[in-house]
Design an enzyme around this catalytic site. Structure first.
Site, short mmCIF file in Angstrom:
data_model
loop_
_atom_site.label_atom_id
_atom_site.label_comp_id
_atom_site.label_asym_id
_atom_site.label_seq_id
_atom_site.Cartn_x
_atom_site.Cartn_y
_atom_site.Cartn_z
CG ASP A 314 -3.37 17.59 9.65
OD1 ASP A 314 -3.67 17.26 8.50
OD2 ASP A 314 -2.72 18.62 9.91
CG ASP A 315 -3.30 12.89 12.92
OD1 ASP A 315 -3.00 12.78 11.71
OD2 ASP A 315 -2.47 12.97 13.82
CB SER A 316 -8.83 12.26 15.61
OG SER A 316 -8.22 11.01 15.69
#
Lengths: 725, 725
Positions: A314-316
């Site tokens: 997720d995220d980066s």
């Protein structure tokens, strides 16, 4: 107290050592983690559990950034469009953007990528006709065309790491905003490798380094008006990976250059829901190559210290591509995904390479959850939330296991929520039971073998790039949520790889979405070869299941390129003068459609009298079918995940292949799903509803009548008492 | 008994002479007509009324056709598409078509226009790869591409005049089907001129020859399956005018040739609702030139006999173009249109040239009416039907007069319907009263001056080519129906003629319809000049009122080319990742929108914070407004004709121009419209509803409170009693 132990990650919290150790025992945790903003105390670190440390490698280097602001990450932005009502036009660059996120990159390297456009004529303005004014941070256009609109594509530094920015703004934090580094710069890479080495050296207690996640966040462009804060958000797009250096390196590899406008794309950018052209696919591959190779260097450092390296999906995560061909070469030992839904669980479970697939359950131990709704605070009901998410996740886990589960957040928030603590105890036990069922065994799978056909193919297996609650209207996302718990073998096919050989092993192709979307195929449908292969494959016996505007292509006279197979036309209003075949349901399909409920489409017309209507609603087609050689075309107007629609999809898929809706093990209740483990002869009934359900199940071993409690799961072994004999 | 007499045409019926003369007296008829299948007796002919004879010039010549079948009218058809699953493909030409309507034209002249297509690749097959087999009436394609679809565009004779065919099939007639001649052939023209001369000579009693109508019927292609009988129907398309001769003559005039595929257009043909390309506009002009010139020859014959020539503005009217520049040169003395609606009444009234504009009221004196519903038979209520049509027509007549009204059909059917007879008596009186009001007077007109902008411009004034009941979903048709009774000056503008000079006299441009349509403009929106002119005109103070997908163009990044003016975006799904501005109604517009009701559009998004929402519905925009320089963009999601929506449109138009919704004469009831005749100072209130209405009317002379009976009309002169003082 859990009946079983292990395979559970608990978030530890300093200051709450007793609580941490007590809950670890109750939930059977064997691993303790830190969280954003928490640090584990020695008492926890020495409790005998494995220790997990989270690490966001590209941020928390503000000191470095102060020295080298030019190594921050960047993005292309389009300035607000301005109408020319005079003799010149002034374009203020950052108007409308969140000033704390962006800063104009005024360097020479940056400026050579800027472009100014007459957006009315869609023509670029020669650079001799515009100039940048650093003082006003504006571009001035000379000789503009009166009453045309102008804008400039420019490059900006992203001066606040977006996840930190979100937490900061949402929680009114006061500490210094965290900057983020771009490892494209060799100096940054060298710095980060050394930094990680030092970190590993100073964190001997850590068994597992969990990267959160790698280098580039999903694109998340903020505006300065709180009424429309999130100007552009996509979990799978690559906008946050650009820099002059990256673009220069791109030219070296591919022999052609990308422009700012390739990314801005008339302001539409390149959302992953819209089929990408070759250039963006090249850029994805280019970025993936870089991300994979530097990630491997980092993982090697971790391994050198005898630690495991896990990564957060997720995220980066942009550029990492867990379903891409380079992912396993990075060498991650584990992959962790936070999941709300069944499809996300399958998405995590299906990644090849890591030994450990771990899911992070919701709700997180935060005061508020999705969209600011209360969780561990007044008005919240975290136990109910947890159950609701869990029963969806459980559907997927019964089909395909993961190795671990866990929670995130601040443990002390569970105080005062004993029902939540009990609920997690139960979930942890159910998880371990299901995990055991998969040991040396697998659930029964029926034909047909199903392929999901999209422009993305395998690269976006089990996802449409984002959460269910963000895009509840995407047909394919809803289909994936249903399929995640159904007894079929699923694969993901791209249009580029379509061939008759490959299709030999497929019984049903599902193709779903609106016309322009990458999910339905979008511009991939311009290919005659695609149509020809699919026509031939269906003629020989395959089933093409189209949902919504699948196979739509603007230049196609019938609206749908698969019109001959489906026996349907998609009308854009050009057929207002054409006669219409009457829309009458064929009675024999009443059972097939069952209790399902979908909206009909008024612009889907019948091609000729051979098309059969499975379901219509107020004169609009909901479901249709047509024989085509030895195969069949099937159509659904849309798809929305519900229990009843899931059972309908299951019947429809069985029927496509066999002309019957019968299966060896079946259950008469839409809310109860049934999984049969073949070797151990074990039947699992799971109830996704919050009501007690009495069900009749047909099995080859006879009829079973059983009552299942709300959200309950019942495991029955053949020969056990009188229920499964 | 009528209180007034004249200006009324009654259908006479032999065998019912007393009835004819009695009703003529009651309705104040001054003219008697024959009908399809009726002949007037001497008693009727000598009753003192003028005599009107209907004449369909191109049919009733079966004797001639037997000798010259090659002079029949023709059409291009596309054969059914066939999938290639073997080594050759056989395309039976007439499969699926109504065999009594069509016959393949196998002549050499015809064959050179045929074309065979691979419909999958949209490529034409060279003529060396196909041949026509006369025996099977099929085309055989050699070397086809496996799993592609094929079809042939071919030419067919139309062997049954379509109106005769319809009446025949609908009423189970037994007489010989009537053929139709194509006056393109010089021999046919000569024959028809002689025939008309002889007819005039032998019909001395006829005062008025009513042509029904000229030569070419609107396109009406029938299929052989009763479940979908009318394969293609358009009241304004030119498909029924083609022949090898016409196409050859076209080349001579325009220097390029038209192909079969220009007409077939991938099976979409060229409905008048879809913007035509230049070729079809050339063809329209070409046909109009021919039709006008031969029509003039026929009218000259009629005039030579001292008779008047009227023409029916329906059925075989194609090529006549009453709003075209050649129409008045034909020399018709009258034009007659059968009308259901207000817009059709304005359409008839607005034709320049003829002295007499006459409308034919509904219901016709037939047992059944629209779509087979009962009229003068069990279950019918012809008096109520007549009232409902009349009150709509009356709205238009109050704005713009016609000279005559009349009925059609079989008079004896009125026996047993005394309420119908009374109702027509009342209608005839109301008509004559309204006619009188217009003598030396005109109704008050407010600003704004309104232009309807479409691809057709003036040529399709007051129409979208067909009846209201055929295309109830066309936004513009609904708008026309509302505008037909509103106190504004309306003109019709084409995109080709847009200029700032022309727009100087316009306050509001209305542009309405779905993206592809000729009404919204379709491909006309590719022009930057159009956008520039409109931007500039609005900036200077004009109002651009867009409805539905007006200004939509596929290549436009905001979906709508007028997005900057409207402050709205039309999303095709490309903006799934873009943030959305909240949709909140601005309170000050509650009165403006009033009781109107329209569906919102979910794919219309707000451009930025400057757009104001007039009305929203469940998060979907219904109406919006935006200042743009000194002018304004206004948006409506759709338009449907209702009394409340009409009043809303009236308020909206006044507000566009003045920022107020006030008008000198206004009424508080949606169902009651108000017309003020300026010279005579007469106020007319008309109630379109079937309920008694009590209304408050504001006038410069004070408040009027009045009760109006169902469907009633009240005429008040200033100074009369206490109602209008």
């Amino acid at each position: 107290m859990s009946e079983t132990i292990g395979f559970f990650t608990i978030p530890g919290e300093s200051g709450y050592e007793d609580l941490t150790l007590n809950l670890a025992k109750r939930w059977g945790a064997d691993c303790v983690r830190d969280c954003d903003g928490t640090k584990l105390s020695d008492q926890i670190l020495n409790s005998g559990m494995q220790v997990y440390s989270t690490l966001c490698i590209i941020r928390e280097h503000n000191e470095y950034v102060r020295k080298h602001p030019e190594h921050q990450q960047q993005v292309f932005l389009e300035s607000k469009r301005i109408l020319c009502t005079g003799s010149s036009v002034c374009l203020p660059l950052l108007d409308g953007y969140f000033k704390k996120q962006f800063q104009v990159n005024e360097s020479v390297d940056s400026l050579r990528y800027w472009q100014v456009f007459d957006r009315t004529s869609q023509k670029e303005i020669p650079s001799s006709d515009w100039k940048y004014d650093s003082l006003s941070q504006s571009v001035l256009v000379s000789n503009p065309h009166a009453f045309h609109e102008y804008s400039v594509d420019f490059m900006a530094y992203r001066i606040w790491e977006e996840i930190n920015m979100y937490n900061h703004v949402t929680n009114d934090w006061n500490n210094e905003p965290l900057r983020q580094l771009d490892p494209r710069y060799p100096e940054v890479r060298e710095y980060l490798l050394q930094w990680l080495d030092a970190w590993c050296n100073s964190h001997r207690e850590t068994s597992i380094v969990r990267f959160t996640s790698l280098f580039y966040n999903f694109v998340w462009i903020w505006g300065d008006d709180e009424n429309n804060r999130h100007l552009f958000t996509d979990w799978s797009s690559y906008d946050f990976t650009v820099s002059p250096l990256a673009l220069d390196q791109f030219v070296s590899r591919f022999g052609y250059s990308l422009s700012a406008e390739d990314f801005i794309n008339s302001g539409l950018r390149n959302p992953s829901h819209v089929a990408w052209e070759g250039k963006m696919m090249d850029y994805l591959d280019f970025t993936n190559q870089f991300v994979s190779s530097f990630a491997k260097e980092l993982v090697d450092v971790v391994h050198r210290y005898g630690k495991k390296a896990y990564v957060f999906y997720d995220d980066s995560w942009v550029g990492m591509e867990p379903y891409g061909h380079r992912f396993s070469s990075i060498g991650f030992d584990g992959i962790i995904k936070c999941v709300f839904s069944a499809f996300e669980t399958r998405m995590c479970a299906g990644v090849e390479g890591p030994d450990v697939h771990e899911i992070r359950l919701h709700p997180y131990l935060f005061p508020v959850g999705l969209g600011g709704s209360p969780t561990f605070t007044d008005g919240g009901n975290p136990a109910l939330d947890a159950q609701k998410y869990w029963v969806q996740i459980r559907r997927a886990l019964l089909r395909s296991p993961v190795q671990r589960i866990g929670l995130g957040g601040y443990l002390h928030l569970t105080e005062g929520y004993p029902d939540f603590v009990d609920c997690i105890t139960g979930i942890a036990d159910e998880f371990r039971m299901i995990k055991d069922l998969h040991q040396c065994d697998s659930p029964l799978v029926y034909r047909p073998r199903i392929a999901i056909l999209s422009k993305w193919g395998k690269l976006r297996s089990w996802t449409c790039g984002g959460h269910f609650h963000e895009h509840p209207d995407l047909d394919l996302l809803n289909i994936l949520e249903s399929l995640a718990g159904l007894p079929f073998e699923i694969c993901f096919l791209g249009f580029d790889e379509l061939s008759l050989d490959l299709l030999d092993d497929i019984d049903v192709i599902i193709n779903a979405g609106i016309a322009t979307s990458s999910w339905s195929g979008g511009n991939a449908w311009c290919s005659d070869t695609v149509v020809e292969i699919l026509n031939r494959w269906v003629w020989k016996g395959g089933t093409y299941l189209a949902v919504n505007e699948a196979s739509a292509f603007p230049g196609c006279d019938t609206g749908l390129r698969m019109a001959p197979v489906l026996g349907l036309i998609l009308d854009d209003g050009s057929r207002l003068c054409h006669g219409r075949w009457p829309i009458c349901e064929a009675r024999q399909y009443t059972t097939l459609f069952g209790n399902a409920s979908l909206f009909g489409k008024s612009n889907i017309l019948i091609l000729d009298s051979e098309t059969e209507i499975i379901k219509a609603e107020e004169g609009r087609i909901v479901a249709a079918s047509r024989s085509f050689g030895a195969g069949r075309g099937v159509y659904l107007s849309e798809f929305r995940y519900t229990a009843a629609n899931t059972k309908m999809l299951e019947r429809l898929l069985l029927w496509c292949c066999t002309n019957e809706v019968h299966q060896a093990f079946s259950c008469d209740c839409d809310d109860v799903s049934l999984t049969y483990f073949v070797n151990k002869k074990i039947l699992v009934l799971s109830n996704t509803s919050n009501n007690e359900k009495s069900v009749h199940c047909e099995t080859p071993y006879g009829l079973i009548i059983e009552t299942i409690e709300p959200f309950g799961m019942v495991i029955m072994a053949k020969g056990e008492s009188n229920v499964f004999s």
